[in-house]
Design a protein around this motif. Structure first.
Motif, PDB file in Angstrom:
ATOM      1  N   SER A  35      80.506  56.576  67.560  1.00  0.00           N
ATOM      2  CA  SER A  35      80.495  58.035  67.475  1.00  0.00           C
ATOM      3  C   SER A  35      81.028  58.622  68.772  1.00  0.00           C
ATOM      4  O   SER A  35      80.743  58.096  69.854  1.00  0.00           O
ATOM      5  CB  SER A  35      79.071  58.549  67.256  1.00  0.00           C
ATOM      6  N   TYR A  36      81.798  59.687  68.635  1.00  0.00           N
ATOM      7  CA  TYR A  36      82.356  60.365  69.797  1.00  0.00           C
ATOM      8  C   TYR A  36      82.078  61.857  69.707  1.00  0.00           C
ATOM      9  O   TYR A  36      82.129  62.432  68.617  1.00  0.00           O
ATOM     10  CB  TYR A  36      83.872  60.132  69.881  1.00  0.00           C
ATOM     11  N   SER A  37      81.805  62.459  70.836  1.00  0.00           N
ATOM     12  CA  SER A  37      81.619  63.904  70.927  1.00  0.00           C
ATOM     13  C   SER A  37      82.967  64.564  71.144  1.00  0.00           C
ATOM     14  O   SER A  37      83.921  63.906  71.587  1.00  0.00           O
ATOM     15  CB  SER A  37      80.701  64.237  72.105  1.00  0.00           C
ATOM     16  N   GLN A  40      85.735  63.561  73.892  1.00  0.00           N
ATOM     17  CA  GLN A  40      85.523  62.194  74.371  1.00  0.00           C
ATOM     18  C   GLN A  40      86.729  61.321  74.020  1.00  0.00           C
ATOM     19  O   GLN A  40      87.337  61.467  72.969  1.00  0.00           O
ATOM     20  CB  GLN A  40      84.246  61.629  73.755  1.00  0.00           C
ATOM     21  N   LEU A  42      88.667  57.897  73.039  1.00  0.00           N
ATOM     22  CA  LEU A  42      88.493  56.602  72.376  1.00  0.00           C
ATOM     23  C   LEU A  42      89.148  55.524  73.222  1.00  0.00           C
ATOM     24  O   LEU A  42      88.606  54.453  73.421  1.00  0.00           O
ATOM     25  CB  LEU A  42      89.114  56.606  70.977  1.00  0.00           C
ATOM     26  N   ARG A  98      91.859  61.210  71.748  1.00  0.00           N
ATOM     27  CA  ARG A  98      90.697  62.001  72.140  1.00  0.00           C
ATOM     28  C   ARG A  98      90.090  62.674  70.904  1.00  0.00           C
ATOM     29  O   ARG A  98      90.818  63.252  70.089  1.00  0.00           O
ATOM     30  CB  ARG A  98      91.129  63.065  73.152  1.00  0.00           C
ATOM     31  N   ALA A  99      88.780  62.600  70.781  1.00  0.00           N
ATOM     32  CA  ALA A  99      88.091  63.249  69.666  1.00  0.00           C
ATOM     33  C   ALA A  99      88.303  64.759  69.751  1.00  0.00           C
ATOM     34  O   ALA A  99      88.068  65.365  70.795  1.00  0.00           O
ATOM     35  CB  ALA A  99      86.605  62.917  69.697  1.00  0.00           C
TER      36      ALA A  99
END
Length: 150
Positions: A35-37, A40, A42, A98-99
């Motif tokens: 899970s990424y905010s 955030q 990768l 990037r999320a």
């Protein structure tokens, strides 16, 4: 999330649609759910390519370094795969991912990913299609950029 739910999610990914359920179950079991905010990373451009990611939910921006800073070149949607180029070509990451918002992904380690491609030629064909489609879009954008300069 239950293993059967992850298998169901993987079935919706065009890359895995031809893979038998038992193999998808193994893939889901041996991969990491991450899970990424929002905002955030990768992975960064230049990092070692140690895994591919299947976007399960949310979106991510693909960014490349330029003389003026990072440029967003694409956006990833659910059921798409990213990070496979570094694995297939054995090169460092070609972009930063990037999320864009809350993001859920399945992280597939390099060795598992390559084993799947060997066992399922139809997956390899789908990867070639994905890469050819990206190349086609990139070529068209490059042509447009060059035409607008002249």
């Amino acid at each position: 999330m239950l293993l059967k739910d992850e298998v169901g999610m993987l079935r919706r990914v065009p890359l895995f649609s031809g893979v038998e359920p038992a193999k998808l179950k193994l893939l889901a079991f041996t991969s990491d759910r991450v899970s990424y905010s929002p905002g955030q990373i990768l992975f960064n451009q230049g990092d070692e390519g140690d895994a591919a990611y299947v976007i399960l939910s949310g979106t991510a921006d693909i960014l490349v370094d330029s003389e003026t800073g990072q440029i967003k070149v694409a956006e990833l949607e659910p059921n798409s795969i990213v990070g496979e180029i570094a694995i297939l070509c054995d090169v460092s990451r070609t972009a930063t991912v990037r999320a864009a918002g809350q993001l859920e992904a399945l992280r597939i380690r390099k060795d598992h990913f390559l084993r799947l491609l060997k066992e399922f030629p139809e997956m390899t064909i789908e990867i070639v299609r994905v890469l050819a489609d990206r190349l086609s879009h990139t070529t068209a954008e490059l042509a447009d950029a060059r035409n607008s300069k002249h």
